[in-house]
Design a protein around this motif. Structure first.
Motif, PDB file in Angstrom:
ATOM      1  N   TYR A  19       0.106  12.827  -2.182  1.00  0.00           N
ATOM      2  CA  TYR A  19      -0.321  11.400  -2.496  1.00  0.00           C
ATOM      3  C   TYR A  19      -0.375  10.645  -0.915  1.00  0.00           C
ATOM      4  CZ  TYR A  19      -0.074   6.295  -3.897  1.00  0.00           C
ATOM      5  OH  TYR A  19      -0.447   5.140  -4.127  1.00  0.00           O
ATOM      6  N   VAL A  20      -1.413  10.319  -0.711  1.00  0.00           N
ATOM      7  CA  VAL A  20      -1.622   9.965   0.737  1.00  0.00           C
ATOM      8  C   VAL A  20      -2.248   8.489   0.524  1.00  0.00           C
ATOM      9  CG1 VAL A  20      -2.926  10.026   2.975  1.00  0.00           C
ATOM     10  CG2 VAL A  20      -2.215  12.033   1.692  1.00  0.00           C
ATOM     11  N   LEU A  21      -1.491   7.470   1.020  1.00  0.00           N
ATOM     12  CA  LEU A  21      -1.792   5.879   1.227  1.00  0.00           C
ATOM     13  C   LEU A  21      -2.245   5.718   2.418  1.00  0.00           C
ATOM     14  CD1 LEU A  21      -2.081   3.296  -0.434  1.00  0.00           C
ATOM     15  CD2 LEU A  21       0.420   2.903   0.237  1.00  0.00           C
ATOM     16  N   PHE A  22      -3.721   5.179   2.590  1.00  0.00           N
ATOM     17  CA  PHE A  22      -4.343   4.835   3.738  1.00  0.00           C
ATOM     18  C   PHE A  22      -4.281   3.326   3.948  1.00  0.00           C
ATOM     19  CE2 PHE A  22      -8.002   3.591   6.391  1.00  0.00           C
ATOM     20  CZ  PHE A  22      -7.526   3.932   7.502  1.00  0.00           C
ATOM     21  N   GLU A  46     -11.894  14.606   3.351  1.00  0.00           N
ATOM     22  CA  GLU A  46     -11.417  16.334   3.428  1.00  0.00           C
ATOM     23  C   GLU A  46     -10.159  16.422   2.869  1.00  0.00           C
ATOM     24  OE1 GLU A  46     -10.792  20.166   4.466  1.00  0.00           O
ATOM     25  OE2 GLU A  46     -12.903  18.866   4.261  1.00  0.00           O
ATOM     26  N   LEU A  47      -9.430  15.387   2.781  1.00  0.00           N
ATOM     27  CA  LEU A  47      -8.156  15.468   2.166  1.00  0.00           C
ATOM     28  C   LEU A  47      -8.098  15.526   0.763  1.00  0.00           C
ATOM     29  CD1 LEU A  47      -5.993  13.101   4.464  1.00  0.00           C
ATOM     30  CD2 LEU A  47      -5.300  15.471   4.065  1.00  0.00           C
ATOM     31  N   ALA A  48      -9.060  14.467   0.255  1.00  0.00           N
ATOM     32  CA  ALA A  48      -9.472  14.544  -1.309  1.00  0.00           C
ATOM     33  C   ALA A  48     -10.158  15.914  -1.756  1.00  0.00           C
ATOM     34  CB  ALA A  48     -10.512  13.298  -1.548  1.00  0.00           C
ATOM     35  N   VAL A  58      -5.826  10.516  -2.566  1.00  0.00           N
ATOM     36  CA  VAL A  58      -6.168   9.560  -1.497  1.00  0.00           C
ATOM     37  C   VAL A  58      -6.397   8.316  -2.116  1.00  0.00           C
ATOM     38  CG1 VAL A  58      -7.162   9.054   0.639  1.00  0.00           C
ATOM     39  CG2 VAL A  58      -6.819  11.512   0.141  1.00  0.00           C
ATOM     40  N   ARG A  59      -5.628   7.228  -1.604  1.00  0.00           N
ATOM     41  CA  ARG A  59      -5.793   6.116  -2.089  1.00  0.00           C
ATOM     42  C   ARG A  59      -5.924   5.118  -0.801  1.00  0.00           C
ATOM     43  NH1 ARG A  59      -2.266   3.325  -6.794  1.00  0.00           N
ATOM     44  NH2 ARG A  59      -4.177   2.257  -7.331  1.00  0.00           N
ATOM     45  N   ARG A  75       5.595   5.972  -5.298  1.00  0.00           N
ATOM     46  CA  ARG A  75       5.727   6.280  -4.067  1.00  0.00           C
ATOM     47  C   ARG A  75       4.933   7.660  -3.248  1.00  0.00           C
ATOM     48  NH1 ARG A  75      10.646   6.163  -0.704  1.00  0.00           N
ATOM     49  NH2 ARG A  75      10.574   7.831   0.919  1.00  0.00           N
ATOM     50  N   PRO A  76       4.164   7.064  -2.250  1.00  0.00           N
ATOM     51  CA  PRO A  76       3.338   7.973  -1.602  1.00  0.00           C
ATOM     52  C   PRO A  76       4.072   9.062  -1.087  1.00  0.00           C
ATOM     53  CG  PRO A  76       3.287   6.120  -0.496  1.00  0.00           C
ATOM     54  CD  PRO A  76       4.038   5.833  -1.654  1.00  0.00           C
ATOM     55  N   ASP A  77       3.461  10.219  -0.773  1.00  0.00           N
ATOM     56  CA  ASP A  77       3.955  11.397   0.019  1.00  0.00           C
ATOM     57  C   ASP A  77       4.071  10.930   1.709  1.00  0.00           C
ATOM     58  OD1 ASP A  77       4.986  13.336  -1.774  1.00  0.00           O
ATOM     59  OD2 ASP A  77       3.172  13.241  -2.365  1.00  0.00           O
TER      60      ASP A  77
END
Length: 386
Positions: free
Chosen positions: A4-7, A25-27, A33-34, A94-96
């Motif tokens: 889980y990536v939070l930008f 690309e991550l998605a 990806v949020r 919680r994001p990674d």
């Protein structure tokens, strides 16, 4: 297993466009990806990743950013607002890893508060102990009194949020162990001094728009593209002088006027001139022979990625830094204000007929387009995940 990536970023296309291919690309690799995005940006960003929109004080007060004296207070309000949105998301799940634009201080604070791995992105020149964009190219009219007031306000915000062990001064000097510079090392001032905490990647150039103006742009040769970006773009005289200089050569011109200058302000123009509030910039640059701009790093990289020489008329400190690097690399020239239409015409002819510059531009274009920017970005983010 996907992470889980939070930008987090600020509401500025020059900070968002350079990361979109990497987030996409991550998605595509199976990560969730949020992206927290201001309302005016959410629709476009949402075409690629999951978006959480919010009402950004910086976006709604964009005109105030043209006065550098307003920047600090707006940045603090932006941080306060986006932190509240981000904190709610983190408490829910919680994001990674947090990926945070260098100006999105809320993302860095969130990592500190919750002990979450952080990757910082740099769409502007990076800073370390050897080079500081703020100190070496100072832009804001700060005084001891104004800075004391600002840091007092930051201290109040930090007390409200309860972030442990963070000093107000770290609002600027908030170091990260992992950083992604969204451009090649050659563009970075003192680039050789940046250690392994900094990953310089092949830029993520957005695709061509295939716009309604494409036919006109393709037929209008030679073409000069003119822009002052989205903030410091109220200079009617700049556009008039540039367009007059281009007209003296018999060239065509496409100008992005922004939201403060109208076509009527610029005055009557010939059918060789295309005036728009905003241009389909990649379409325009793909058919341009020269670009005249303020020297935003993202817009400059986009021009150089098409092999287009740039005339840089910097408005603020960081743009002076870009102009210095462009001249040092021999990829364009500085347009020093005040300038005349005759000087604009002479500089356009100079760069358009400089065969050595053309060779350097072709080589640098290959560097900007020869890697796997989105993949390099995703690799760097994955390396930070637990």
């Amino acid at each position: 297993m996907g992470k889980y990536v939070l930008f987090a970023s600020i509401p500025a296309w020059g900070h968002i466009y350079p990361v979109m291919a990497g987030l996409t690309e991550l998605a595509a690799r199976g990560h969730r990806v949020r992206c927290v995005a201001a309302t005016g940006f959410a629709q476009e960003v949402g075409r690629s990743v999951d978006v959480v929109p919010y009402e950004s004080p910086m976006d709604s007060a964009r005109a105030e950013l043209a006065d550098m004296g307003n920047v600090l207070s707006l940045m603090l309000e932006e941080t306060r607002t986006s932190y509240a949105v981000l904190e709610k998301l983190v408490r829910e799940e919680r994001p990674d890893v947090i990926v945070s634009d260098v100006l999105a201080t809320s993302g860095w604070l969130l990592g500190q508060a919750f002990g979450i791995p952080l990757v910082r992105t740099w769409p502007v020149f990076a800073s370390n102990s050897e080079f500081s964009l703020h100190q070496d190219y100072e832009s804001r009219p700060d005084t001891e009194e104004s800075m004391a007031d600002f840091f007092g306000a930051v201290a109040g915000f930090l007390a409200e949020t309860g972030v442990p062990d963070v000093r107000p001064e770290q609002f600027f000097d908030n170091e990260a162990d992992r950083n992604i510079a969204l451009f090649p090392r050659e563009m970075q001032p003192r680039g050789e001094t940046f250690d392994s905490r900094f990953t310089f990647i092949t830029p993520c150039i957005r695709p061509a728009e295939e716009s309604a103006e494409l036919g006109w742009l393709r037929a209008s040769q030679p073409l000069a593209v003119v822009s002052l970006g989205t903030v410091f773009n109220e200079k009617i005289g700049f556009f008039r002088t540039c367009l007059e200089g281009i007209d003296r050569l018999g060239w065509h011109a496409a100008a992005a006027l922004g939201d403060k200058v109208t076509p009527a302000d610029v005055g009557p123009v010939s059918d060789r001139v295309l005036l728009r509030r905003s241009l389909p910039m990649i379409d325009s640059l793909r058919h341009a022979s020269v670009a005249i701009s303020h020297g935003g790093l993202t817009s400059t990289i986009e021009a150089l990625a098409q092999g287009v020489p740039v005339l840089v008329a910097p408005q603020i400190g960081e743009q002076h830094a870009v102009a210095d690097r462009v001249e040092a690399l021999g990829l364009g020239v500085r347009l020093r204000e005040p300038f005349t239409a005759a000087e604009v015409a002479d500089l356009i002819k100079q760069v358009a007929h400089d065969t050595a510059m053309a060779e350097r531009l072709a080589e640098f274009r290959r560097k900007l387009r020869g890697g796997r920017g989105g993949g390099e970005f995703a690799d760097a983010v994955e390396a930070a995940c637990p």
